[in-house]
Design a protein around this motif. Structure first.
Motif, mmCIF file in Angstrom:
data_model
loop_
_atom_site.group_PDB
_atom_site.id
_atom_site.type_symbol
_atom_site.label_atom_id
_atom_site.label_comp_id
_atom_site.label_asym_id
_atom_site.label_seq_id
_atom_site.Cartn_x
_atom_site.Cartn_y
_atom_site.Cartn_z
ATOM 1 N N SER A 269 0.826 -1.212 0.000
ATOM 2 C CA SER A 269 0.000 0.000 0.000
ATOM 3 C C SER A 269 0.858 1.260 0.000
ATOM 4 O O SER A 269 0.457 2.293 -0.544
ATOM 5 N N GLY A 270 2.056 1.182 0.595
ATOM 6 C CA GLY A 270 2.957 2.339 0.588
ATOM 7 C C GLY A 270 3.575 2.599 -0.762
ATOM 8 O O GLY A 270 4.148 3.683 -0.982
ATOM 9 N N TYR A 271 3.470 1.623 -1.669
ATOM 10 C CA TYR A 271 4.020 1.792 -3.011
ATOM 11 C C TYR A 271 2.940 2.063 -4.051
ATOM 12 O O TYR A 271 3.211 2.054 -5.259
ATOM 13 N N GLY A 272 1.707 2.263 -3.595
ATOM 14 C CA GLY A 272 0.635 2.627 -4.515
ATOM 15 C C GLY A 272 -0.072 1.436 -5.155
ATOM 16 O O GLY A 272 -0.731 1.595 -6.183
ATOM 17 N N PHE A 273 0.036 0.256 -4.538
ATOM 18 C CA PHE A 273 -0.610 -0.934 -5.084
ATOM 19 C C PHE A 273 -1.621 -1.495 -4.082
ATOM 20 O O PHE A 273 -1.425 -1.414 -2.872
ATOM 21 N N GLU A 274 -2.692 -2.054 -4.647
ATOM 22 C CA GLU A 274 -3.723 -2.703 -3.841
ATOM 23 C C GLU A 274 -3.697 -4.204 -4.128
ATOM 24 O O GLU A 274 -3.645 -4.621 -5.286
ATOM 25 N N ILE A 275 -3.718 -5.016 -3.061
ATOM 26 C CA ILE A 275 -3.797 -6.467 -3.215
ATOM 27 C C ILE A 275 -5.272 -6.849 -3.254
ATOM 28 O O ILE A 275 -5.989 -6.724 -2.261
ATOM 29 N N VAL A 276 -5.728 -7.301 -4.411
ATOM 30 C CA VAL A 276 -7.147 -7.622 -4.586
ATOM 31 C C VAL A 276 -7.479 -8.941 -3.909
ATOM 32 O O VAL A 276 -8.438 -9.042 -3.139
ATOM 33 N N GLN A 277 -6.681 -9.963 -4.172
ATOM 34 C CA GLN A 277 -6.942 -11.277 -3.585
ATOM 35 C C GLN A 277 -5.684 -12.129 -3.664
ATOM 36 O O GLN A 277 -4.882 -11.999 -4.594
ATOM 37 N N THR A 278 -5.552 -13.019 -2.670
ATOM 38 C CA THR A 278 -4.425 -13.956 -2.625
ATOM 39 C C THR A 278 -4.972 -15.358 -2.436
ATOM 40 O O THR A 278 -5.769 -15.607 -1.531
ATOM 41 N N LEU A 279 -4.544 -16.274 -3.292
ATOM 42 C CA LEU A 279 -5.014 -17.653 -3.242
ATOM 43 C C LEU A 279 -3.828 -18.604 -3.222
ATOM 44 O O LEU A 279 -2.835 -18.383 -3.921
ATOM 45 N N ILE A 280 -3.950 -19.657 -2.422
ATOM 46 C CA ILE A 280 -3.005 -20.778 -2.492
ATOM 47 C C ILE A 280 -3.640 -21.801 -3.428
ATOM 48 O O ILE A 280 -4.579 -22.511 -3.049
ATOM 49 N N VAL A 281 -3.153 -21.868 -4.655
ATOM 50 C CA VAL A 281 -3.818 -22.671 -5.681
ATOM 51 C C VAL A 281 -3.289 -24.100 -5.750
ATOM 52 O O VAL A 281 -3.942 -24.980 -6.324
ATOM 53 N N ASP A 282 -2.109 -24.359 -5.197
ATOM 54 C CA ASP A 282 -1.572 -25.712 -5.296
ATOM 55 C C ASP A 282 -0.533 -25.935 -4.206
ATOM 56 O O ASP A 282 0.208 -25.016 -3.838
ATOM 57 N N ILE A 283 -0.525 -27.167 -3.688
ATOM 58 C CA ILE A 283 0.481 -27.609 -2.723
ATOM 59 C C ILE A 283 0.998 -28.952 -3.224
ATOM 60 O O ILE A 283 0.246 -29.922 -3.258
ATOM 61 N N GLU A 284 2.243 -28.994 -3.622
ATOM 62 C CA GLU A 284 2.811 -30.187 -4.240
ATOM 63 C C GLU A 284 3.936 -30.748 -3.372
ATOM 64 O O GLU A 284 5.024 -30.169 -3.334
ATOM 65 N N PRO A 285 3.696 -31.871 -2.688
ATOM 66 C CA PRO A 285 4.792 -32.505 -1.953
ATOM 67 C C PRO A 285 5.756 -33.177 -2.924
ATOM 68 O O PRO A 285 5.496 -33.274 -4.127
ATOM 69 N N ASP A 286 6.868 -33.644 -2.384
ATOM 70 C CA ASP A 286 7.815 -34.399 -3.180
ATOM 71 C C ASP A 286 7.129 -35.650 -3.753
ATOM 72 O O ASP A 286 6.217 -36.207 -3.148
ATOM 73 N N GLN A 287 7.579 -36.099 -4.935
ATOM 74 C CA GLN A 287 6.940 -37.224 -5.611
ATOM 75 C C GLN A 287 6.951 -38.484 -4.765
ATOM 76 O O GLN A 287 5.977 -39.236 -4.729
ATOM 77 N N HIS A 288 8.057 -38.732 -4.069
ATOM 78 C CA HIS A 288 8.126 -39.923 -3.214
ATOM 79 C C HIS A 288 7.124 -39.823 -2.064
ATOM 80 O O HIS A 288 6.472 -40.803 -1.702
ATOM 81 N N VAL A 289 6.991 -38.621 -1.508
ATOM 82 C CA VAL A 289 6.026 -38.421 -0.414
ATOM 83 C C VAL A 289 4.607 -38.576 -0.933
ATOM 84 O O VAL A 289 3.758 -39.197 -0.290
#
Length: 284
Positions: free
Chosen positions: A137-157
């Motif tokens: 906000s101090g740099y003149g930008f607005e964060i509209v939305q934040t999403l965690i779209v994916d969580i990928e563990p290691d292939q073996h896990v």
């Protein structure tokens, strides 16, 4: 031609930054504007007010020492009233946002177990959004939305997790199958017990009917033929039944061979054995 004459056009959802001899002068809104270059005015650049999206992939470690790739999708835009800050203060907006995302994710995910990361991904996204909103906000930008779209563990896990889930489902299926077989065996045993009980009742009633019929026959014969005892009548009835049985066995084509004493002296023994068996059945 327009710039040569000192006129510029600012598109919709865009603002232009006006400078006077290299110094910020004003923010130009969408439309046509006159910038007499001969007087030192120029357009430093344009700034889009549309919503932009940045996908950030961050590798970190969970509390149970599992490395995961967390993909965060950041939707942001420049504020028209703070266009000068958005244009001059940051040289690379995407790198700045990416740095804040890395900082928040790598500070929050290591406190959680792998399963909790999937459950609390909305909390992680909220923490990233709050930190970005406060910083950008101090740099003149607005964060509209934040999403965690994916969580990928290691292939073996991931493979191990799938095997654990498959084993758990197979265990549940085996328990259900065993329970079904148990119910079938119980029902089968109950059916056999009921069948044997009813068969026993039928045999008992059959024997009782035979005894009652023989008793009635003996009494009737004794009354009609004077001088005969009940034993004589009983012997005659048994011998008659004996020969009827032998006749039926010989007449049947599917009967098996039966070896029994069949001499004249054995008739009395057979009568005694049959009489004793019937009397024992009556006593039962």
């Amino acid at each position: 031609m327009g710039q040569a004459l000192g006129c510029i056009v600012v598109d919709q959802s865009t603002v232009a930054v006006k400078e006077h001899f290299g110094k910020f002068d004003n923010v130009l809104q969408p439309g046509c504007h006159c910038l007499p270059w001969c007087l030192g005015y120029q357009m430093a650049g344009k700034l889009s007010l549309r919503v932009n999206q940045l996908d950030v992939r961050c590798e970190t470690k969970t509390k149970d020492n599992v490395f995961v790739n967390v993909v965060a999708s950041i939707q942001y835009r420049a504020l028209s009233e703070k266009a000068a800050d958005a244009f001059y203060k940051l040289s690379n907006t995407k790198q700045q946002i990416q740095a804040y995302v890395f900082d928040v994710i790598r500070a929050s995910v290591p406190k959680l177990l792998l399963d909790d990361v999937f459950v609390q991904k909305n909390d992680i996204a909220k923490g990233v959004e709050e930190e970005l909103e406060k910083a950008m906000s101090g740099y003149g930008f607005e964060i509209v939305q934040t999403l965690i779209v994916d969580i990928e563990p290691d292939q073996h896990v991931k493979r191990s997790m799938n095997e654990i889930n498959a084993a758990a489902r197979m265990r549940v299926a085996a328990n259900e199958k065993a329970e079904a077989e148990k119910i079938l065996q119980i029902k089968r045993a109950e059916g056999e017990a009921e069948s044997k009980y009813l068969s026993g009742l039928g045999i008992a009633r059959q024997r009782q009917a035979i005894v009652d019929g023989l008793r009635d026959s003996v009494l009737a014969f004794s009354e009609n033929v004077p001088g005969t005892s009940a034993k004589d009548v009983m012997d005659m009835v048994l011998v008659t039944q004996y020969f009827d049985t032998m006749k039926d066995i010989g007449a049947s084509s599917k009967s098996s061979a039966v070896f029994i004493p069949h001499g004249p002296g054995a008739v009395k023994d057979i009568a005694d054995q049959i009489r004793d068996g019937l009397l024992q059945a009556q006593g039962v």
